[in-house]
Design an enzyme around this catalytic site. Structure first.
Site, short mmCIF file in Angstrom:
data_model
loop_
_atom_site.label_atom_id
_atom_site.label_comp_id
_atom_site.label_asym_id
_atom_site.label_seq_id
_atom_site.Cartn_x
_atom_site.Cartn_y
_atom_site.Cartn_z
N GLU A 158 -26.63 -55.36 15.87
CA GLU A 158 -27.92 -55.38 16.60
C GLU A 158 -27.93 -56.32 17.80
O GLU A 158 -28.80 -57.18 17.94
CB GLU A 158 -29.06 -55.71 15.62
CG GLU A 158 -29.12 -54.71 14.47
CD GLU A 158 -30.24 -54.98 13.46
OE1 GLU A 158 -30.91 -56.02 13.55
OE2 GLU A 158 -30.45 -54.10 12.59
N ASN A 199 -22.56 -52.36 15.51
CA ASN A 199 -23.49 -51.57 14.69
C ASN A 199 -24.92 -51.83 15.16
O ASN A 199 -25.28 -52.96 15.47
CB ASN A 199 -23.32 -52.04 13.23
CG ASN A 199 -23.97 -51.17 12.20
OD1 ASN A 199 -23.72 -49.96 12.15
ND2 ASN A 199 -24.80 -51.75 11.34
N HIS A 235 -31.61 -45.43 10.79
CA HIS A 235 -32.86 -45.61 10.05
C HIS A 235 -33.91 -44.75 10.74
O HIS A 235 -34.56 -45.18 11.69
CB HIS A 235 -33.29 -47.08 10.06
CG HIS A 235 -32.37 -47.98 9.27
ND1 HIS A 235 -32.26 -47.89 7.90
CD2 HIS A 235 -31.53 -48.96 9.66
CE1 HIS A 235 -31.38 -48.79 7.47
NE2 HIS A 235 -30.93 -49.45 8.52
N GLU A 264 -26.24 -46.61 7.93
CA GLU A 264 -27.36 -47.11 7.09
C GLU A 264 -28.46 -46.07 6.98
O GLU A 264 -29.65 -46.38 7.10
CB GLU A 264 -27.93 -48.40 7.70
CG GLU A 264 -26.91 -49.49 7.92
CD GLU A 264 -27.49 -50.80 8.43
OE1 GLU A 264 -28.73 -50.96 8.40
OE2 GLU A 264 -26.71 -51.67 8.86
N ASP A 266 -31.38 -43.74 6.35
CA ASP A 266 -32.53 -43.38 5.53
C ASP A 266 -33.54 -42.70 6.45
O ASP A 266 -33.50 -42.85 7.66
CB ASP A 266 -33.14 -44.56 4.74
CG ASP A 266 -33.36 -45.83 5.52
OD1 ASP A 266 -33.55 -45.75 6.75
OD2 ASP A 266 -33.35 -46.92 4.90
C1 XIL Z 1 -31.82 -55.09 4.89
C2 XIL Z 1 -31.64 -55.13 3.39
O1 XIL Z 1 -31.57 -53.84 2.89
C3 XIL Z 1 -32.79 -55.90 2.75
O2 XIL Z 1 -32.58 -56.04 1.36
C4 XIL Z 1 -32.93 -57.26 3.39
O3 XIL Z 1 -34.06 -57.92 2.86
C5 XIL Z 1 -33.08 -57.13 4.89
O4 XIL Z 1 -31.98 -56.40 5.41
N1 XIL Z 1 -30.35 -53.23 9.42
C6 XIL Z 1 -29.27 -53.83 8.82
C7 XIL Z 1 -29.32 -54.18 7.39
O5 XIL Z 1 -28.23 -53.96 9.47
O6 XIL Z 1 -28.55 -55.32 7.11
C8 XIL Z 1 -30.72 -54.36 6.90
O7 XIL Z 1 -30.69 -54.54 5.48
C9 XIL Z 1 -31.58 -53.18 7.29
C10 XIL Z 1 -31.63 -53.04 8.79
#
Ligand code: XIL
Length: 344
Positions: A158, A199, A235, A264, A266
Site C-alpha cells: 500500500e 501489493n 477487496h 486478498e 473478498d
Molecule cells: C487485515 C486483517 O485481516 C485484520 O485482521 C487486521 O485487523 C487488519 O488487517 N489489506 C491488507 C491486509 O494488506 O493486511 C489487511 O488485513 C486487510 C487490508
C-alpha cells in the site's frame, strides 16, 4: 452392547459422509478449488489467522480446499518485531507449520507497511540513517527466517494514494521514494529465490493508482531492481461496481515481465445479503477467476479468509459483510460454486 454401539457409530458415520459429501463417488472425492486451479498451473489460496486455528471444522476446509495460505496478521511488523531488535516468529511459524502439514505454499505478508507497526517504531522521530538501518534489519531478519518456507513476499504494501501520489508514511517521509528499491534489494539479498511483490488495493482497474504501479514497476525493472510481481488485493464491493479492466490491467503488467496475483480477494456487500446480491457476488468471483486464468502470468488467487465467520469486513466497513465464498456456518455460497465452474 459394545458391538451394537460400534455398529450404530458406523451407520451414523456413513450417513454423515452421505450428507456432507453428496456428490462424492465411491473411492474418489470431488476436486477441490486447489485441484481445479492446479490444472491451469495456478494456486487457489486463503488467508488465515492464528486465533482461528483452534476451530476444527474450519481447519478441515482450510487444509483441504486450498493449496496456498497467507497469514492475515502473523507476519506483520507488530507481530514479528514487537520490540526493536527482538523478533518473535511464533505466529507466522504456526501458520507455516499448518501449511506444510497440508502441502500448501505460503505467501509472506508483509514486510513494509504503514499500518500495524509496533509502537516503538511509530512513537519516535527517526533520522534517515536510523530508519534505514531499522528497515533493513527488519526485512532481512524476517526474510532470512522464512527462507525456503515462503514462495513470495509482499515486500511493500500500500505505497500509493488513490490518485497515484506517494502515500505519506513514516518510510516515505523519512527516506523518500527510494525506500521501495532498497526494500526489494535487501529482501533479495536475504533470499535469492523468493518472489518479491508490491501489493495494494484498488489497483484492479486501469486508473491513476494502478498507473502509478505500472510506472514504478517499469522504472524499477529498467534500473535492475529485483521485482517479480504485483499483488492486486482485490477487496471489492458490490456497490462500487466490478473492475472491468482487470484482465487488461493484468496483461500490461505481464508485458513488463511481471507476475501478478489476486492476493486478498473478498467481495463485500451492504447487509443484509439477499439472494440477488449473492448471485451478483458469485458472478464477480467467476469473472475475476476468468480474468486471472486468461493471463498466463497471473499465478493464483487468494481469498482473504474463506468464510464469513472470520472475515475482517464487518469490523472495518460498518454495515457491510458476507464477502467470502463460504458463509458463517462454513457452508459454501453461490460464490463457491461459481468459482468452481470458472475453474473447470
Ligand atoms: C487485515 C486483517 O485481516 C485484520 O485482521 C487486521 O485487523 C487488519 O488487517 N489489506 C491488507 C491486509 O494488506 O493486511 C489487511 O488485513 C486487510 C487490508
Amino acid at each position: 452392547m459394545r458391538t451394537h454401539r460400534l455398529r450404530l457409530a458406523g451407520v451414523v458415520a456413513a450417513v454423515l459422509v452421505a450428507v456432507t459429501a453428496p456428490t462424492a463417488q465411491a473411492g474418489h472425492r470431488d476436486p477441490t478449488l486447489a485441484d481445479l486451479a492446479q490444472r491451469h498451473g495456478r494456486y487457489f489460496g486463503s488467508a488465515t489467522d492464528n486465533p482461528e486455528l483452534v476451530d476444527e471444522p474450519y481447519k478441515a476446509v482450510l487444509g483441504s480446499e486450498f493449496d496456498q495460505i497467507t497469514p492475515g496478521n502473523g507476519m506483520k511488523w507488530y507481530a514479528t518485531e514487537p520490540q526493536q531488535g527482538v523478533f518473535d516468529f511464533t505466529k507466522g511459524d504456526e501458520i507455516v507449520d499448518f501449511a506444510r502439514a497440508h502441502h500448501q505454499k505460503v505467501r509472506g505478508h508483509t514486510l513494509v507497511w504503514h499500518s500495524q507497526l509496533p509502537g516503538w517504531l511509530t512513537g519516535k522521530e527517526w533520522t534517515a540513517d536510523e530508519l534505514r538501518a531499522v528497515l533493513k534489519n527488519h526485512i532481512q531478519t524476517e526474510v532470512r527466517h522464512y527462507r525456503g518456507k515462503v514462495f513470495a513476499w509482499d515486500v511493500v504494501n500500500e505505497a500509493f494514494n488513490e490518485d497515484g501520489t506517494w502515500r505519506d508514511t513514516v518510510f516515505y517521509r523519512t527516506l523518500g521514494p527510494g525506500y521501495i528499491a532498497d526494500a526489494l534489494r535487501w529482501a533479495r539479498q536475504a533470499d535469492p529465490k523468493v518472489k518479491l511483490y508490491l501489493n495494494d488495493y484498488n489497483i484492479e482497474t486501469v486508473g491513476a493508482k494502478s498507473d502509478a504501479y505500472y510506472a514504478l514497476a517499469k522504472e524499477l525493472k529498467a534500473q535492475g531492481v529485483p521485482l517479480d510481481g504485483i499483488g492486486l488485493q482485490a477487496h471489492l464491493a458490490l456497490q462500487y461496481g466490478y473492475p472491468t479492466s482487470l484482465e487488461e490491467n493484468l496483461r500490461r503488467f505481464a508485458k513488463l515481465g511481471l507476475d501478478t496475483a489476486l492476493t486478498e480477494v473478498d467481495i463485500r456487500m451492504i447487509l443484509p445479503a439477499t439472494e440477488e446480491k449473492l448471485a451478483q457476488q458469485a458472478q464477480w468471483y467467476a469473472d475475476l477467476t476468468d480474468a486471472c486464468l486468461a493471463v498466463r502470468r497471473c499465478v493464483g488467487i487468494t481469498v482473504w479468509d474463506y468464510t464469513d465467520k472470520y472475515s475482517w469486513i464487518p469490523a472495518f466497513f460498518e454495515g457491510q459483510g458476507a464477502a467470502l465464498p463460504w458463509d458463517e456456518q462454513l457452508l459454501p455460497k453461490p460464490a463457491y460454486f461459481a468459482i468452481r465452474d470458472a475453474l473447470r
